[in-house]
Structures are given as C-alpha cells and as structure tokens.
Scaffold this motif. Sequence first.
Motif, mmCIF file in Angstrom:
data_model
loop_
_atom_site.group_PDB
_atom_site.id
_atom_site.type_symbol
_atom_site.label_atom_id
_atom_site.label_comp_id
_atom_site.label_asym_id
_atom_site.label_seq_id
_atom_site.Cartn_x
_atom_site.Cartn_y
_atom_site.Cartn_z
ATOM 1 N N ARG A 94 49.095 88.789 71.995
ATOM 2 C CA ARG A 94 48.554 90.012 72.605
ATOM 3 C C ARG A 94 49.086 90.198 74.023
ATOM 4 N N ASN A 95 49.227 89.094 74.755
ATOM 5 C CA ASN A 95 49.696 89.177 76.145
ATOM 6 C C ASN A 95 51.146 89.635 76.257
ATOM 7 N N THR A 96 51.883 89.595 75.161
ATOM 8 C CA THR A 96 53.287 90.025 75.191
ATOM 9 C C THR A 96 53.437 91.517 74.899
ATOM 10 N N LEU A 97 52.363 92.168 74.448
ATOM 11 C CA LEU A 97 52.457 93.560 74.018
ATOM 12 C C LEU A 97 52.004 94.525 75.106
ATOM 13 N N ASP A 98 52.810 95.551 75.346
ATOM 14 C CA ASP A 98 52.433 96.620 76.252
ATOM 15 C C ASP A 98 51.780 97.707 75.404
ATOM 16 N N LEU A 99 50.474 97.588 75.218
ATOM 17 C CA LEU A 99 49.765 98.381 74.223
ATOM 18 C C LEU A 99 48.463 98.906 74.805
ATOM 19 N N PHE A 100 48.166 100.186 74.564
ATOM 20 C CA PHE A 100 46.889 100.763 74.982
ATOM 21 C C PHE A 100 45.896 100.535 73.846
ATOM 22 N N VAL A 101 44.849 99.753 74.121
ATOM 23 C CA VAL A 101 43.909 99.346 73.077
ATOM 24 C C VAL A 101 42.547 99.987 73.290
ATOM 25 N N ILE A 102 41.974 100.475 72.200
ATOM 26 C CA ILE A 102 40.598 100.980 72.198
ATOM 27 C C ILE A 102 39.783 100.126 71.244
ATOM 28 N N GLY A 103 38.650 99.632 71.720
ATOM 29 C CA GLY A 103 37.743 98.858 70.891
ATOM 30 C C GLY A 103 36.533 99.682 70.495
ATOM 31 N N ILE A 104 36.055 99.465 69.280
ATOM 32 C CA ILE A 104 34.897 100.202 68.764
ATOM 33 C C ILE A 104 33.927 99.228 68.124
ATOM 34 N N THR A 105 32.642 99.337 68.481
ATOM 35 C CA THR A 105 31.624 98.608 67.757
ATOM 36 C C THR A 105 30.389 99.474 67.617
ATOM 37 N N GLY A 106 29.416 99.015 66.842
ATOM 38 C CA GLY A 106 28.211 99.766 66.548
ATOM 39 C C GLY A 106 27.756 99.435 65.146
ATOM 40 N N SER A 107 26.530 99.802 64.806
ATOM 41 C CA SER A 107 25.998 99.491 63.477
ATOM 42 C C SER A 107 26.559 100.417 62.412
ATOM 43 N N ASN A 108 26.690 101.687 62.728
ATOM 44 C CA ASN A 108 27.270 102.677 61.819
ATOM 45 C C ASN A 108 28.285 103.507 62.595
ATOM 46 N N GLY A 109 29.253 104.056 61.872
ATOM 47 C CA GLY A 109 30.195 104.981 62.495
ATOM 48 C C GLY A 109 31.454 104.358 63.059
ATOM 49 N N ASN A 266 36.889 117.598 59.400
ATOM 50 C CA ASN A 266 36.807 117.599 57.947
ATOM 51 C C ASN A 266 35.911 116.491 57.413
ATOM 52 N N LEU A 267 35.361 115.645 58.285
ATOM 53 C CA LEU A 267 34.378 114.654 57.864
ATOM 54 C C LEU A 267 33.021 115.330 57.726
ATOM 55 N N MET A 268 32.138 114.737 56.943
ATOM 56 C CA MET A 268 30.903 115.417 56.577
ATOM 57 C C MET A 268 29.673 114.724 57.142
ATOM 58 N N GLY A 269 28.681 115.542 57.519
ATOM 59 C CA GLY A 269 27.411 115.030 57.987
ATOM 60 C C GLY A 269 27.231 115.214 59.482
ATOM 61 N N SER A 270 25.967 115.433 59.901
ATOM 62 C CA SER A 270 25.696 115.637 61.324
ATOM 63 C C SER A 270 26.016 114.404 62.147
ATOM 64 N N HIS A 271 25.894 113.213 61.529
ATOM 65 C CA HIS A 271 26.217 111.985 62.264
ATOM 66 C C HIS A 271 27.688 111.943 62.649
ATOM 67 N N GLN A 272 28.546 112.619 61.856
ATOM 68 C CA GLN A 272 29.966 112.647 62.212
ATOM 69 C C GLN A 272 30.211 113.511 63.444
ATOM 70 N N ALA A 273 29.350 114.482 63.683
ATOM 71 C CA ALA A 273 29.458 115.267 64.911
ATOM 72 C C ALA A 273 29.200 114.379 66.122
ATOM 73 N N SER A 274 28.227 113.483 66.003
ATOM 74 C CA SER A 274 27.952 112.541 67.086
ATOM 75 C C SER A 274 29.119 111.596 67.294
ATOM 76 N N ASN A 275 29.645 111.025 66.192
ATOM 77 C CA ASN A 275 30.799 110.135 66.317
ATOM 78 C C ASN A 275 31.977 110.861 66.970
ATOM 79 N N ALA A 276 32.181 112.114 66.565
ATOM 80 C CA ALA A 276 33.283 112.900 67.129
ATOM 81 C C ALA A 276 33.092 113.145 68.622
#
Length: 435
Positions: A94-109, A266-276
Amino acid sequence: MRKTSLDIIANWAQGKAILETSITGVAVDSRLVKKDDLFVCLVGEKVDGHLFAETAISNGASALLVNHQMDLDFPQIVVDDTLIALNKIATSYRNTLDLFVIGITGSNGKTSTKDMLHSILSLKGKTWATHSNQNTEIGTYLNLFNLDDSYDYGVFEFGLDKPGEVSNMVNLMKADGALLTSLAPAHMVNFKDIDHIADEKVKIFDSIQNPNLAYYQGDFDHYKSRIGRKFKSYGFDESNDFIVKDIKLGNFGVEFSVNNEFYSTNLMGSHQASNAAGVIALCLAMGIDEETIKEGLNNVELTGLRTEILQHKNSTLILDAYKSNPSSTLYALELMDAYTFEGPRYCVLSEMVELGFESDAAHRQVLDALKQSKVTKVYTLGDEFKKLSNFYDIEVFDDFESLDHQVQCLFEEKALILIKGSRSYALERLVRKDD
C-alpha cells in the motif's frame, strides 16, 4: 499487482526467500490461483493451506508463503505466521501506491454506497472498488493486491464482524476520505451491545488522512453523540449538514433533493437517497462537478443479491439475499410497498442471524411491520420465526427444501415476491436459472 521480485516480498514479510522468481498477484484459495500468484498458506481452525500448496502450483502459482520450508523444489517465503506476514506485505505494498482511497463502513448501505462512488469516480479516472463481498481484513488485502500504478481511486468497504477490524483496515489503507453509513444490530454475538458497535464503526475516522472528507449518517444518535460537529453529517433529520428531502419512489429508482439540489439514482428505496447524500457530500468536497455526480448516480451497477429486480417465470422478484438485519429488512418492505404492481405480494424471509439478545425483539419488529404492509402472505424459514408463529399470521418452514417447494409454486403466479435473508441461508438458491 505490480510485478515484484520474491526478495522484495520476503523483505516486506520479514521472512526468508528460497529460490528466485517474481509475482504479479496474491491468492489464499488454491482454486482461485492465477498465473504468477503468490499462494499464501493460511492456517485456520479447520483448514491448513499448506495442504493445498501443490494444487496452487499446478494452477499457476509462482511462489508460496509458508510457515515452514516445504519439501518442494519451488520458490517459497518462510515466515513464522503467514497471516501476520500477509498483513505486512499488504501494508508495504500500500505504501508504494499513489492512490486516493475512500473507506466505507456501516451496518447497512456499504455496498450500494461503494457502487455509487465507483460509478461516479470511474468517470474521472481509473477506479477499483471492493470486489463482490470481500470486505473482511483478508478480503481487503486481496483487493489491494489487484491494484497497480494505473489506478487513480480505490473504494473499499470495511466490514465489522468482530472488534478491531474497522480500525485495522483503515490503518492499513490510509484512507483519504471516509463515509459512515447506517447503524443496526448485526453480529451481536461478538459485541456487548449497539453502543459497542457504534464505538467500533466510528473508528473509521481515527486514521483519516483528510478530516474534511469525513461524513457520517447523522440520523443515528449513537453516532452523533460520539462525533458531534467534528465531522459533517447527512441524512433525513433537519439537524444534518446535508439534508435529504422531497423523496419520490418509483419502480426504476428514486428522486430526491439534498440541500435543495435535485438528484436521482437508478437504485431503489428511500434509504438509497440517504446513502446517495453521503456520496454527494464527499464528491463535492473532492471537487467533482454536479454533472458528473448526477450522471454517475443514474448509472450505478449494483453488486449482486442486493435489491435486484428480476423477472422469473411469471413473477417479479425483489431479491435481497446477501444479508438481513432489522433495518435492512424494513427498508426492503418499504421498497416492496412502494413498488407499483397489480397482483398478490408475497414475502419470503429467512431468520436474521447473530443478533444475540436482541433477536426476539428484532423479529417481532419485522413481523409487526408486515402487519401494516401490503403483503398478501409471509413465508419464513428458521427457528426465530418459528418461535413467534403462534402470535403472527405467517407460514413457517422447518427446512430449505420445504420452503423451496412452496416458493417454486409462487413463481408460477403473476405476483410480486420479496426474497430477503441472511447470507448463511443463501435464499438466492430459490431462483434457479435453469428453470
């Protein structure tokens, strides 16, 4: 993976290299070995990877990572513990890569959030996102080894099955930005209570490289009490920094506004609006323009087994069979109720596993919601539902085969069928492609 000599890998692993070669990938399953992979002989409670070394070699491995020198005339790296060595190799790589990383966690979504980000960021540069459902520590290592210098972005899911995992993964990946999605009881057998889970989830921000790129779902008091105004929040509550409103559900996605700007996905459900909303907030902070964000949100390729809309025989299916907990099941029921459809609506559920002391209340919560839904009939599998069958109008099956027989009959009807279950039940088996 960038082509790397075995001597360099051995140095990273703090082990001893035997013979010379180079590797271009890493595998821990001998069946999945590709040409020039390093095969890591992990030792588990039931399986010792050293027993599959020769299979890995025949499948194209160029070297082995072992905890003792094997009697093979073949390149090897000898270490004391192959799992610890794998972590060291991943950290160094990982230390050799010039990479922009995003991490995601949570119970759902997590996965749908990852898929949205991948769709948007791919319009700006070469992007890797956690493959399939590999969001464990070992899965994170394997995803990392798929990257090389050609990638601009990496989007990684960090799952939480036991304490310390999120912290370990974010420390390894050196995430530039992070999103914390919803909170729900899951894997409760490994945690004291929901507060313990929240404590572990918020650790995703402990090693964040840029605090201005940290966002969390602020509708959960457990998060808000731990984070407060340190980072920005998103969600439906008016107290959030990014507020979701004006939700319109449809059969092909959801429309909504975030801080009075209108979006759709194009994802479905009100919870996807929150994730978005979290995705939108993060992307705007990264300097990505609105046009790109909106294009990406409307062309998301969702990872399989998550709210897939399928036509099967005469029925329309909502297949969401990767995992199940109370909140994700309630989201699925909301989606089913909002779906425009003329005909009977059936709900096929497996019990929700690993909820510990909260299991009974969680299953009652779901069954209470079903009473208020548009569902015509409910079919269930598992002891937790069976315990409640005297109190609710549900049909209970003792085994998968009996449930399968009944559901195959349902597929012959012009019906809307929700299939929702925990991963261990693999309810996607109900939908056989050869039928």
